[in-house]
Design a protein around this motif. Structure first.
Motif, PDB file in Angstrom:
ATOM      1  N   UNK A   9      30.830  -6.923 -12.265  1.00  0.00           N
ATOM      2  CA  UNK A   9      32.145  -7.189 -11.670  1.00  0.00           C
ATOM      3  C   UNK A   9      33.103  -6.028 -11.902  1.00  0.00           C
ATOM      4  N   UNK A  10      32.993  -5.354 -13.040  1.00  0.00           N
ATOM      5  CA  UNK A  10      33.880  -4.226 -13.314  1.00  0.00           C
ATOM      6  C   UNK A  10      33.631  -3.094 -12.312  1.00  0.00           C
ATOM      7  N   UNK A  11      32.364  -2.792 -12.077  1.00  0.00           N
ATOM      8  CA  UNK A  11      32.037  -1.683 -11.184  1.00  0.00           C
ATOM      9  C   UNK A  11      32.289  -2.038  -9.723  1.00  0.00           C
ATOM     10  N   UNK A  12      32.063  -3.289  -9.370  1.00  0.00           N
ATOM     11  CA  UNK A  12      32.445  -3.719  -8.024  1.00  0.00           C
ATOM     12  C   UNK A  12      33.945  -3.555  -7.835  1.00  0.00           C
ATOM     13  N   UNK A  13      34.705  -3.936  -8.859  1.00  0.00           N
ATOM     14  CA  UNK A  13      36.159  -3.757  -8.806  1.00  0.00           C
ATOM     15  C   UNK A  13      36.568  -2.306  -8.660  1.00  0.00           C
ATOM     16  N   UNK A  14      35.849  -1.396  -9.305  1.00  0.00           N
ATOM     17  CA  UNK A  14      36.144   0.027  -9.168  1.00  0.00           C
ATOM     18  C   UNK A  14      36.095   0.452  -7.698  1.00  0.00           C
ATOM     19  N   UNK A  15      35.047   0.008  -6.996  1.00  0.00           N
ATOM     20  CA  UNK A  15      34.877   0.397  -5.591  1.00  0.00           C
ATOM     21  C   UNK A  15      36.015  -0.153  -4.741  1.00  0.00           C
ATOM     22  N   UNK A  16      36.275  -1.454  -4.875  1.00  0.00           N
ATOM     23  CA  UNK A  16      37.249  -2.092  -3.979  1.00  0.00           C
ATOM     24  C   UNK A  16      38.667  -1.653  -4.315  1.00  0.00           C
ATOM     25  N   UNK A  17      38.985  -1.507  -5.591  1.00  0.00           N
ATOM     26  CA  UNK A  17      40.324  -1.044  -5.952  1.00  0.00           C
ATOM     27  C   UNK A  17      40.560   0.388  -5.476  1.00  0.00           C
ATOM     28  N   UNK A  21      34.364  -1.105   5.874  1.00  0.00           N
ATOM     29  CA  UNK A  21      33.963  -2.476   5.565  1.00  0.00           C
ATOM     30  C   UNK A  21      33.321  -2.545   4.186  1.00  0.00           C
ATOM     31  N   UNK A  22      33.613  -3.608   3.468  1.00  0.00           N
ATOM     32  CA  UNK A  22      32.953  -3.873   2.187  1.00  0.00           C
ATOM     33  C   UNK A  22      31.875  -4.926   2.426  1.00  0.00           C
ATOM     34  N   UNK A  23      30.637  -4.591   2.077  1.00  0.00           N
ATOM     35  CA  UNK A  23      29.509  -5.508   2.201  1.00  0.00           C
ATOM     36  C   UNK A  23      28.989  -5.811   0.807  1.00  0.00           C
ATOM     37  N   UNK A  81      38.565  -7.661   1.288  1.00  0.00           N
ATOM     38  CA  UNK A  81      37.527  -8.559   0.780  1.00  0.00           C
ATOM     39  C   UNK A  81      36.213  -8.184   1.454  1.00  0.00           C
ATOM     40  N   UNK A  82      35.116  -8.612   0.889  1.00  0.00           N
ATOM     41  CA  UNK A  82      33.820  -8.380   1.512  1.00  0.00           C
ATOM     42  C   UNK A  82      33.760  -9.165   2.815  1.00  0.00           C
ATOM     43  N   UNK A  83      33.465  -8.472   3.902  1.00  0.00           N
ATOM     44  CA  UNK A  83      33.397  -9.128   5.208  1.00  0.00           C
ATOM     45  C   UNK A  83      32.026  -9.714   5.496  1.00  0.00           C
ATOM     46  N   UNK A  84      31.072  -9.402   4.671  1.00  0.00           N
ATOM     47  CA  UNK A  84      29.716  -9.894   4.859  1.00  0.00           C
ATOM     48  C   UNK A  84      28.825  -9.289   3.802  1.00  0.00           C
ATOM     49  N   UNK A  85      27.530  -9.262   4.076  1.00  0.00           N
ATOM     50  CA  UNK A  85      26.619  -8.738   3.076  1.00  0.00           C
ATOM     51  C   UNK A  85      25.393  -8.095   3.685  1.00  0.00           C
ATOM     52  N   UNK A  86      24.824  -7.177   2.929  1.00  0.00           N
ATOM     53  CA  UNK A  86      23.533  -6.565   3.233  1.00  0.00           C
ATOM     54  C   UNK A  86      22.712  -6.797   1.973  1.00  0.00           C
ATOM     55  N   UNK A  87      21.828  -7.793   2.045  1.00  0.00           N
ATOM     56  CA  UNK A  87      21.284  -8.349   0.811  1.00  0.00           C
ATOM     57  C   UNK A  87      19.780  -8.597   0.863  1.00  0.00           C
ATOM     58  N   UNK A  88      19.114  -8.313  -0.253  1.00  0.00           N
ATOM     59  CA  UNK A  88      17.729  -8.715  -0.402  1.00  0.00           C
ATOM     60  C   UNK A  88      17.595 -10.223  -0.449  1.00  0.00           C
TER      61      UNK A  88
END
Length: 343
Positions: free
Chosen positions: A176-184, A196-198, A225-232
């Motif tokens: 969560x910390x590193x995800x926050x780094x990207x979005x912030x 876009x954030x996926x 916010x994340x608009x969607x996902x690219x996920x395994x």
């Protein structure tokens, strides 16, 4: 296709697996069946040549082209417009050559995977992103360290967002910390509304999709916010993922998240723990995805090109979560249509 707008509109993009037969060769009917499943489930696109397609596929450029071509052909034959994302690996020369191949096959964007690079420094990643961006729009990738990623600081993300070719970022550090780094960092950037954030955090899908990040910049409030996902994880239970994203978007529009969504989030984490082999440090994550599809009758084996294998007890754990959460794994949908997709 306006890939920028499509990604920002909200997308479900499964990370496409690779189907192998008992001899370790690509099972072409099963490979087509997987793509047909994702398209029939309502996915907005597919990502091929990424982690769940097995990075080892990139050792054979001819085989990579064949797998990319199969997916593109099935997408072209289906109703609706789908985003085709090609996972690109290697150093600059290799990555650019792969991007050119993907472009020629009709792909719309590339996911910049760090696998196969001689140097995985921030400067090397940025230099490669610039070069590949001259070929196709690019999607930045924060890959968790346990499967080959590295820590990337805010300075890196600012520099990446400076590149006009970057249309999205997949946040998958499982942190969560590193995800926050990207979005912030994106919130502070002039291109905050263009990228876009996926989510790629398979352990926090619902939370990522629900959570707004806000910051006041220049006297005005910004929100990302994340608009969607690219996920395994969305390589299984894809129809359920499409339904989930629709409900999350409705909740976001109303400004209210239900307890039912949060309960589904915890259930999805339990499913993911079995599929991605969390108990063994993600050692069986790729064959785990394949094992779900094998048990459902879509592919013949859970084999991988590389050394990855199911860990002891993983197949049984997957069978248990299939019984416990059939709706999250599209059990009825796949059972009703698998034979048709395999024709």
């Amino acid at each position: 296709m306006d890939v920028d707008a499509k990604l920002r509109s909200g997308v479900v993009i499964p990370a496409h697996p690779l189907a192998l037969d008992a001899n370790g060769a690509v099972d072409l009917p099963a490979q087509r069946a997987l793509t047909r499943y994702y398209l029939a489930a309502g996915a907005d696109g597919i990502a091929v040549g990424v982690h769940t397609t097995q990075f080892e596929l990139h050792h054979d450029r001819g085989l990579l082209a064949e797998v990319w071509r199969l997916a593109a052909q099935e997408a072209a034959a289906a109703d609706g417009e789908r985003v085709l994302v090609a996972g690109v690996t290697g150093d600059i020369r290799e990555a650019v050559a792969e991007a050119e191949l993907a472009r020629d096959l009709g792909y719309h964007a590339v996911l910049l995977c760090p696998w196969g690079m001689a140097e995985v420094s921030e400067s090397a990643l940025l230099e490669r992103a610039r070069a590949v961006g001259d070929v196709l729009p690019t999607i930045g990738f924060y890959l968790q360290e346990s499967v080959g990623g590295r820590h990337l600081g805010r300075k890196y993300w600012r520099a990446l967002f400076d590149l006009p070719s970057v249309v999205a970022v997949k946040t998958a550090p499982f942190d969560r910390y590193r995800t926050g780094d990207v979005v912030q960092t994106l919130l502070e950037h002039d291109r905050w509304a263009d990228v876009a954030v996926l989510t790629g955090n398979d352990d926090a899908i619902v939370h990522d999709l629900l959570t707004p990040y806000r910051r006041e910049v220049g006297g005005r409030q910004r929100e990302v916010r994340a608009t969607g996902g690219l996920l395994g994880q969305w390589a299984v239970g894809t129809r359920a993922a499409v339904s989930l994203l629709a409900r999350v978007r409705e909740a976001a529009a109303m400004g209210v998240a239900s307890f039912d969504l949060l309960a589904e989030a915890s259930a999805l984490v339990e499913v993911n723990a079995a599929v991605f082999d969390v108990a063994n440090g993600f050692a069986g994550c790729v064959p785990g995805v394949n094992e779900v599809l094998r048990q459902q009758g879509l592919i013949a084996t859970a084999r991988c090109l590389g050394p990855d294998v199911l860990t002891p007890g993983q197949a049984e754990l997957i069978a248990r979560v299939r019984r416990r959460y059939p709706g999250l794994l599209d059990e009825e949908f796949v059972a009703a249509h698998a034979a048709q997709w395999l024709e």
